[in-house]
Design an enzyme around this catalytic site. Structure first.
Site, PDB file in Angstrom:
ATOM      1  CG  PHE A  65      -2.005  -1.029   1.126  1.00 23.82           C
ATOM      2  CD1 PHE A  65      -1.700  -2.377   1.197  1.00 23.82           C
ATOM      3  CD2 PHE A  65      -3.321  -0.647   0.909  1.00 23.82           C
ATOM      4  CE1 PHE A  65      -2.691  -3.345   1.067  1.00 23.82           C
ATOM      5  CE2 PHE A  65      -4.320  -1.608   0.778  1.00 23.82           C
ATOM      6  CZ  PHE A  65      -4.008  -2.948   0.859  1.00 23.82           C
ATOM      7  NE  ARG A  69       1.667  14.390   3.761  1.00 23.28           N
ATOM      8  CZ  ARG A  69       1.601  15.207   4.823  1.00 23.28           C
ATOM      9  NH1 ARG A  69       2.643  15.924   5.156  1.00 23.28           N
ATOM     10  NH2 ARG A  69       0.499  15.271   5.542  1.00 23.28           N
ATOM     11  CE1 TYR A  70       3.610   7.374   5.691  1.00 26.44           C
ATOM     12  CE2 TYR A  70       4.128   5.045   5.632  1.00 26.44           C
ATOM     13  CZ  TYR A  70       3.977   6.208   6.336  1.00 26.44           C
ATOM     14  OH  TYR A  70       4.211   6.217   7.699  1.00 26.44           O
ATOM     15  CB  VAL A 157       5.157   0.997   1.072  1.00 28.38           C
ATOM     16  CG1 VAL A 157       4.978   2.325   1.837  1.00 28.38           C
ATOM     17  CG2 VAL A 157       5.747   1.258  -0.301  1.00 28.38           C
ATOM     18  CB  THR A 190       3.666  -3.861  22.577  1.00 25.78           C
ATOM     19  OG1 THR A 190       4.091  -4.188  21.243  1.00 25.78           O
ATOM     20  CG2 THR A 190       4.808  -3.196  23.316  1.00 25.78           C
ATOM     21  CD  GLU A 246       3.174  -4.944  14.892  1.00 27.83           C
ATOM     22  OE1 GLU A 246       3.861  -4.962  13.861  1.00 27.83           O
ATOM     23  OE2 GLU A 246       3.460  -4.268  15.908  1.00 27.83           O
ATOM     24  CE  LYS A 288       8.682   2.939  11.229  1.00 30.23           C
ATOM     25  NZ  LYS A 288       7.730   2.594  10.181  1.00 30.23           N
TER      26      LYS A 288
HETATM   27  C1  2GW Z   1       0.458   7.660   7.533  1.00 25.92           C
HETATM   28  C2  2GW Z   1       0.631   8.296   8.757  1.00 25.92           C
HETATM   29  C3  2GW Z   1       0.959   7.569   9.868  1.00 25.92           C
HETATM   30  C4  2GW Z   1       1.133   6.185   9.736  1.00 25.92           C
HETATM   31  C5  2GW Z   1       0.957   5.568   8.503  1.00 25.92           C
HETATM   32  C6  2GW Z   1       0.599   6.296   7.406  1.00 25.92           C
HETATM   33  C7  2GW Z   1       0.441   5.656   6.119  1.00 25.92           C
HETATM   34  C8  2GW Z   1       0.617   4.272   5.981  1.00 25.92           C
HETATM   35  C9  2GW Z   1       0.164   6.404   4.944  1.00 25.92           C
HETATM   36  O1  2GW Z   1      -0.011   7.641   4.937  1.00 25.92           O
HETATM   37  N1  2GW Z   1       0.116   5.767   3.729  1.00 25.92           N
HETATM   38  C10 2GW Z   1       0.293   4.433   3.630  1.00 25.92           C
HETATM   39  O2  2GW Z   1       0.267   3.888   2.519  1.00 25.92           O
HETATM   40  N2  2GW Z   1       0.511   3.666   4.750  1.00 25.92           N
HETATM   41  C11 2GW Z   1       0.670   2.210   4.604  1.00 25.92           C
HETATM   42  O3  2GW Z   1       0.493   1.554   5.847  1.00 25.92           O
HETATM   43  C12 2GW Z   1       2.093   1.881   4.126  1.00 25.92           C
HETATM   44  O4  2GW Z   1       2.078   0.710   3.329  1.00 25.92           O
HETATM   45  C13 2GW Z   1       2.797   1.642   5.434  1.00 25.92           C
HETATM   46  O5  2GW Z   1       3.993   0.902   5.285  1.00 25.92           O
HETATM   47  C14 2GW Z   1       1.718   0.905   6.214  1.00 25.92           C
HETATM   48  C15 2GW Z   1       1.884   0.926   7.744  1.00 25.92           C
HETATM   49  O6  2GW Z   1       2.220   2.224   8.170  1.00 25.92           O
HETATM   50  P1  2GW Z   1       3.678   2.528   8.733  1.00 25.92           P
HETATM   51  O7  2GW Z   1       4.666   1.759   7.919  1.00 25.92           O
HETATM   52  O8  2GW Z   1       3.895   3.990   8.791  1.00 25.92           O
HETATM   53  O9  2GW Z   1       3.596   2.004  10.190  1.00 25.92           O
HETATM   54  P2  2GW Z   1       4.683   1.162  11.058  1.00 25.92           P
HETATM   55  O10 2GW Z   1       5.953   0.969  10.292  1.00 25.92           O
HETATM   56  O11 2GW Z   1       4.785   1.778  12.399  1.00 25.92           O
HETATM   57  O12 2GW Z   1       3.902  -0.182  11.096  1.00 25.92           O
HETATM   58  C16 2GW Z   1       3.670  -1.193  12.041  1.00 25.92           C
HETATM   59  O13 2GW Z   1       2.455  -0.922  12.752  1.00 25.92           O
HETATM   60  C17 2GW Z   1       1.306  -0.699  11.912  1.00 25.92           C
HETATM   61  C18 2GW Z   1       0.085  -0.497  12.780  1.00 25.92           C
HETATM   62  O14 2GW Z   1       0.246   0.627  13.596  1.00 25.92           O
HETATM   63  C19 2GW Z   1       1.079  -1.882  10.967  1.00 25.92           C
HETATM   64  O15 2GW Z   1       0.682  -3.030  11.711  1.00 25.92           O
HETATM   65  C20 2GW Z   1       2.353  -2.192  10.204  1.00 25.92           C
HETATM   66  O16 2GW Z   1       2.154  -3.353   9.413  1.00 25.92           O
HETATM   67  C21 2GW Z   1       3.507  -2.416  11.163  1.00 25.92           C
HETATM   68  O17 2GW Z   1       4.695  -2.640  10.438  1.00 25.92           O
HETATM   69 MN    MN Z   2       6.183   0.326   8.334  1.00 23.85          MN
END
Ligand code: 2GW
Ligand code: MN
Length: 296
Positions: A65, A69-70, A157, A190, A246, A288
């Site tokens: 996904f 902005r991602y 992503v 957690t 998660e 990040k």
């Molecule tokens: C935007 C603002 C804050 C957090 C996420 C996003 C966002 C996420 C976005 O604007 N656009 C988007 O495409 N995403 C998708 O969701 C993208 O594929 C991203 O990798 C995924 C998860 O968000 P991410 O990577 O910022 O969160 P993490 O790395 O802290 O993820 C862990 O926790 C998440 C739940 O809070 C999920 O379970 C994730 O699978 C975990 O790795």
């Molecule tokens: Mn992530």
């Protein structure tokens, strides 16, 4: 040896792993108590896995996904690096979910590899962007993947492939050990400990990272449907699990043990620093940029 005994068990992956001569490693846990292999560098012969999956006709769907902005921040690097390292030699179909299909980079794909771009709405809450992936994945498995692919892998992503992420990682149901938790005592995991959430659990086997999960299309469909249901039930009850999707993934994996587990070598965060047991890093967390990407 653990893997040889496991050939007698019902877990088909462990009997395949045994027949492909999966080895143990003295310094890390390489087998769960339910006899699923935990895959670390040095345990497997890559060419044996590649040969077997080519012979069996395995084909892999990768879902990712890139919303808001991602897309600009991560998608190009993710896709380019996966062309270099993800399941090289096997047929791969990328399923890219985005709110801006026209902005998906045009990447030259190797033979046997193709891409489908699927438009999704942009949720205003990021927690919903993340959680609603479960629904979109189960829908696309039903409409496309089940007819064309044997296996599915689902990725965040914000990561970069750096080394082989190959067919040794394929299995009926695959979960990943979270890099920050694999050495910690269980009381620090957690999990969601709110009894009102469907993701509630006191204790479990491991802390799994939702940045990567996979399996046969059937199992990933069951997983994503169950997690989505849990998420929706929580919404009706006005609760949200601590770590969103998660937390629901961890609950699902407690009740349905994965048949194969990936070591943190498959998703490493370099900010942890040197660890002797991490012999290769196959995929790395990308930076990040919280202040610029996560502010509305
Ligand atoms: C935007 C603002 C804050 C957090 C996420 C996003 C966002 C996420 C976005 O604007 N656009 C988007 O495409 N995403 C998708 O969701 C993208 O594929 C991203 O990798 C995924 C998860 O968000 P991410 O990577 O910022 O969160 P993490 O790395 O802290 O993820 C862990 O926790 C998440 C739940 O809070 C999920 O379970 C994730 O699978 C975990 O790795
Ligand atoms: Mn992530």
């Amino acid at each position: 040896k653990c893997h040889l005994e496991s050939a007698k068990m019902l877990n088909l992956d462990s009997s395949v792993d045994a027949s492909l001569n999966l080895q143990s490693r003295p310094d890390v846990l390489t087998c769960t108590y339910w006899k699923a292999a935990i895959i670390w560098e040095g345990m497997f012969d890559p060419s044996l896995y590649d040969e077997m999956h080519t012979m069996k006709g395995s084909s892999v769907a990768l879902t990712v996904f890139a919303v808001g902005r991602y897309l600009d921040a991560y998608l190009h690097t993710f896709l380019n690096s996966s062309e270099q390292h993800f399941m090289v030699g096997l047929p791969v179909t990328y399923f890219v979910f985005t709110d801006m299909p026209e902005k998906v980079p045009n990447i030259k794909l190797s033979p046997l590899r193709s891409m489908k771009v699927i438009k999704v709405e942009k949720n205003s809450r990021w927690q919903d962007v993340s959680m609603m992936r479960m629904k979109s994945i189960s829908d696309v498995i039903e409409s496309h993947i089940r007819h064309h692919c044997t296996h599915v892998f689902c990725f965040d992503v914000d990561q970069v492939f750096t080394r082989r992420f190959g067919s040794e990682a394929l299995g009926d149901s695959v979960a990943l050990l979270h890099a920050h938790y694999y050495r910690l005592p269980k009381h620090l995991y957690t999990y969601d400990r709110n009894p009102n959430s469907k993701a509630y659990m006191e204790t479990g086997d491991f802390y799994y990272h939702a940045a990567i999960f996979g399996g046969s299309w059937k199992n990933v469909k069951a997983l994503t449907e169950a997690c989505y249901q849990g998420i929706m039930e929580d919404k009706q009850n006005n609760v949200e699990a601590l770590w969103h999707d998660e937390s629901h993934l961890n609950k699902y994996m407690l009740l349905h043990k994965p048949s194969k587990v990936l070591s943190p070598e498959y998703c490493w965060d370099t900010s942890i620093g040197f660890r002797r047991d991490i012999q290769v890093t196959r995929l790395l967390w990308a930076p990040k940029y919280y202040d610029t990407l996560r502010t509305p």
